[in-house]
Write a protein that holds these residues in place. Structure first.
Motif, PDB file in Angstrom:
ATOM      1  N   HIS A  35       0.860  -1.187   0.000  1.00 42.02           N
ATOM      2  CA  HIS A  35       0.000   0.000   0.000  1.00 42.02           C
ATOM      3  C   HIS A  35       0.897   1.238   0.000  1.00 42.02           C
ATOM      4  O   HIS A  35       2.018   1.183   0.516  1.00 42.02           O
ATOM      5  N   PRO A  36       0.456   2.342  -0.570  1.00 37.00           N
ATOM      6  CA  PRO A  36       1.295   3.550  -0.540  1.00 37.00           C
ATOM      7  C   PRO A  36       1.674   3.991   0.870  1.00 37.00           C
ATOM      8  O   PRO A  36       2.696   4.661   1.051  1.00 37.00           O
ATOM      9  N   LEU A  37       0.883   3.586   1.876  1.00 32.67           N
ATOM     10  CA  LEU A  37       1.124   4.037   3.245  1.00 32.67           C
ATOM     11  C   LEU A  37       1.781   2.990   4.139  1.00 32.67           C
ATOM     12  O   LEU A  37       2.280   3.325   5.209  1.00 32.67           O
ATOM     13  N   PHE A  38       1.779   1.714   3.727  1.00 28.53           N
ATOM     14  CA  PHE A  38       2.301   0.648   4.592  1.00 28.53           C
ATOM     15  C   PHE A  38       2.509  -0.628   3.782  1.00 28.53           C
ATOM     16  O   PHE A  38       2.038  -0.748   2.650  1.00 28.53           O
ATOM     17  N   GLN A  39       3.212  -1.591   4.422  1.00 30.07           N
ATOM     18  CA  GLN A  39       3.420  -2.910   3.827  1.00 30.07           C
ATOM     19  C   GLN A  39       3.125  -3.980   4.867  1.00 30.07           C
ATOM     20  O   GLN A  39       3.256  -3.750   6.069  1.00 30.07           O
ATOM     21  N   ALA A  40       2.726  -5.167   4.387  1.00 32.95           N
ATOM     22  CA  ALA A  40       2.443  -6.280   5.294  1.00 32.95           C
ATOM     23  C   ALA A  40       2.570  -7.592   4.534  1.00 32.95           C
ATOM     24  O   ALA A  40       2.421  -7.635   3.310  1.00 32.95           O
ATOM     25  N   THR A  41       2.857  -8.678   5.295  1.00 29.38           N
ATOM     26  CA  THR A  41       2.929 -10.024   4.717  1.00 29.38           C
ATOM     27  C   THR A  41       2.198 -10.986   5.638  1.00 29.38           C
ATOM     28  O   THR A  41       2.515 -11.066   6.826  1.00 29.38           O
ATOM     29  N   VAL A  42       1.221 -11.712   5.072  1.00 29.06           N
ATOM     30  CA  VAL A  42       0.445 -12.700   5.824  1.00 29.06           C
ATOM     31  C   VAL A  42       0.527 -14.040   5.105  1.00 29.06           C
ATOM     32  O   VAL A  42       0.212 -14.125   3.916  1.00 29.06           O
ATOM     33  N   PHE A  43       0.945 -15.086   5.810  1.00 31.53           N
ATOM     34  CA  PHE A  43       1.022 -16.434   5.250  1.00 31.53           C
ATOM     35  C   PHE A  43      -0.298 -17.171   5.454  1.00 31.53           C
ATOM     36  O   PHE A  43      -0.946 -17.016   6.496  1.00 31.53           O
ATOM     37  N   LEU A  44      -0.675 -17.995   4.466  1.00 33.05           N
ATOM     38  CA  LEU A  44      -1.854 -18.839   4.645  1.00 33.05           C
ATOM     39  C   LEU A  44      -1.605 -19.912   5.692  1.00 33.05           C
ATOM     40  O   LEU A  44      -2.504 -20.267   6.449  1.00 33.05           O
ATOM     41  N   GLN A  45      -0.395 -20.451   5.733  1.00 29.01           N
ATOM     42  CA  GLN A  45      -0.089 -21.411   6.791  1.00 29.01           C
ATOM     43  C   GLN A  45      -0.014 -20.672   8.124  1.00 29.01           C
ATOM     44  O   GLN A  45       0.802 -19.780   8.310  1.00 29.01           O
ATOM     45  N   PHE A  52       4.900  -6.108   9.193  1.00 27.93           N
ATOM     46  CA  PHE A  52       4.054  -4.918   9.066  1.00 27.93           C
ATOM     47  C   PHE A  52       4.935  -3.707   9.280  1.00 27.93           C
ATOM     48  O   PHE A  52       5.706  -3.639  10.251  1.00 27.93           O
ATOM     49  N   SER A  53       4.826  -2.752   8.382  1.00 25.59           N
ATOM     50  CA  SER A  53       5.580  -1.507   8.553  1.00 25.59           C
ATOM     51  C   SER A  53       4.913  -0.375   7.801  1.00 25.59           C
ATOM     52  O   SER A  53       4.537  -0.536   6.635  1.00 25.59           O
ATOM     53  N   PRO A  54       4.725   0.767   8.459  1.00 33.71           N
ATOM     54  CA  PRO A  54       4.339   1.957   7.710  1.00 33.71           C
ATOM     55  C   PRO A  54       5.443   2.328   6.720  1.00 33.71           C
ATOM     56  O   PRO A  54       6.593   1.887   6.844  1.00 33.71           O
ATOM     57  N   ARG A  55       5.102   3.131   5.756  1.00 32.39           N
ATOM     58  CA  ARG A  55       6.048   3.518   4.708  1.00 32.39           C
ATOM     59  C   ARG A  55       7.337   4.089   5.295  1.00 32.39           C
ATOM     60  O   ARG A  55       7.317   4.893   6.229  1.00 32.39           O
ATOM     61  N   ASP A  56       8.462   3.619   4.759  1.00 30.48           N
ATOM     62  CA  ASP A  56       9.796   4.094   5.131  1.00 30.48           C
ATOM     63  C   ASP A  56      10.194   3.729   6.564  1.00 30.48           C
ATOM     64  O   ASP A  56      11.118   4.320   7.129  1.00 30.48           O
ATOM     65  N   GLU A  57       9.511   2.751   7.162  1.00 32.27           N
ATOM     66  CA  GLU A  57       9.884   2.281   8.491  1.00 32.27           C
ATOM     67  C   GLU A  57      10.284   0.815   8.430  1.00 32.27           C
ATOM     68  O   GLU A  57       9.901   0.077   7.519  1.00 32.27           O
ATOM     69  N   ALA A  58      11.069   0.383   9.425  1.00 30.35           N
ATOM     70  CA  ALA A  58      11.461  -1.017   9.523  1.00 30.35           C
ATOM     71  C   ALA A  58      10.288  -1.855  10.019  1.00 30.35           C
ATOM     72  O   ALA A  58       9.293  -1.319  10.529  1.00 30.35           O
TER      73      ALA A  58
END
Length: 306
Positions: A35-45, A52-58
């Motif tokens: 997303h332009p404001l954040f990133q995330a990764t969710v596994f089905l398993q 999870f991180s807002p833009r430009d954050e670790a």
């Protein structure tokens, strides 16, 4: 990591997604949100949130450098879902132990394949819902029948997880559970946890005896405690603060493996304990929940800025 997978979703149309894509990571399928404001990764398993991180954050979550992404193997780091029991079955109340047919800790949800139910997107938020129908397919693990629904809500300000359990059997069902949240720190020796002062806790490293917490929680070696509280907590690290607000929980698990246990853990760096801590929103110990036929309970946490 491989390139994005073209595998179709299970129950929703990917053509409607603007920010979410399928991704094959190791041997596992995941949903990546850009997303332009954040990133995330969710596994089905495991319905496992690893990033999870807002833009430009670790990454707001700690993920082991040695984590492996393999079928049937729990991912070390992020937020594993411990369900429908938490911890050692033998340490659970009799009402929960009566359902369990294995000696494995933390239930089966974190290595089970969940079903994608929905992806909703807007200019400010992305919501992903996954479900697990714990039916006769899990009869070797336990005797219950329940539906677990995990809903993840991401925005620039926070990451929210809600885990709703519905009893689908005709008999009462008891569960313990936890959102096993791994958080990063630059130095565990300079990290403290606020909000647990004046509460009681069970120290699993000291014969499961009760103690009173006075002031902040500091980490001076291996820590494994179950606190009797559901109050908002503040994690203070050298780089800043993070606030955790729970829903449907009157217990919090605080864990750090320390030096010696780190060397025995799978997929865990020997020095990893210096860079992480777990603050787990839970229904554990005396805070386990009983659900009658058709009854539901939601356990949730909001991780945000302090």
């Amino acid at each position: 990591m491989s390139e994005s997978s073209d595998k179709p979703p299970i129950s929703v149309n990917p053509g409607q997604w603007s920010f979410t894509r399928w991704k094959t990571i190791g041997q596992l399928e995941a949903l990546e949100v850009h997303h332009p404001l954040f990133q995330a990764t969710v596994f089905l398993q495991g319905a496992h949130l690893s990033h999870f991180s807002p833009r430009d954050e670790a990454n707001w979550l700690w993920l082991s450098d040695l984590a492996k992404f393999q079928p049937g193997r729990a991912i070390r780091g992020g937020i594993p879902i411990c369900w429908p029991w938490f911890g050692d079955p033998a340490r659970n109340p009799p009402a929960i132990r009566s359902h369990i047919k294995t000696t494995s800790a933390h239930g089966f949800a974190r290595t089970a394949l969940w079903r994608l139910e929905d992806v909703r997107e807007s200019a400010h938020e992305v919501e992903i819902s996954l479900s697990l129908n714990a039916n006769d397919d899990f009869a070797e693990h336990w005797t219950g029948h329940a539906l677990a629904l995990a809903t993840f809500s991401f925005s620039v300000k926070s990451c929210q997880i809600a885990l709703t359990t519905t009893n689908l059997s005709r008999n009462p069902m008891s569960i313990s559970q936890a959102l096993h949240t791994y958080l990063p720190t630059q130095d565990i020796a300079r990290t403290r946890l606020l909000g647990l002062g004046n509460s009681q806790y069970v120290d699993t490293l000291r014969d499961w005896e009760y103690f009173n917490q006075e002031g902040p929680v500091y980490f001076e070696g291996e820590t494994d405690r179950i606190y009797e509280t559901g109050e908002p907590l503040i994690v203070v690290t050298p780089s800043g603060k993070r606030k955790l607000t729970s829903v449907g929980s009157d217990s919090t698990v605080v864990w750090n493996p320390g030096l010696e246990k780190s060397r025995r853990l799978s997929d865990f760096p020997d020095t990893g304990w210096q860079k992480m801590l777990c603050v787990e929103t839970a229904n554990a110990a005396a805070d386990y929940r009983v659900l009658n036929d058709g009854q539901s309970h939601t356990l949730g946490v909001v991780i945000g800025r302090a």
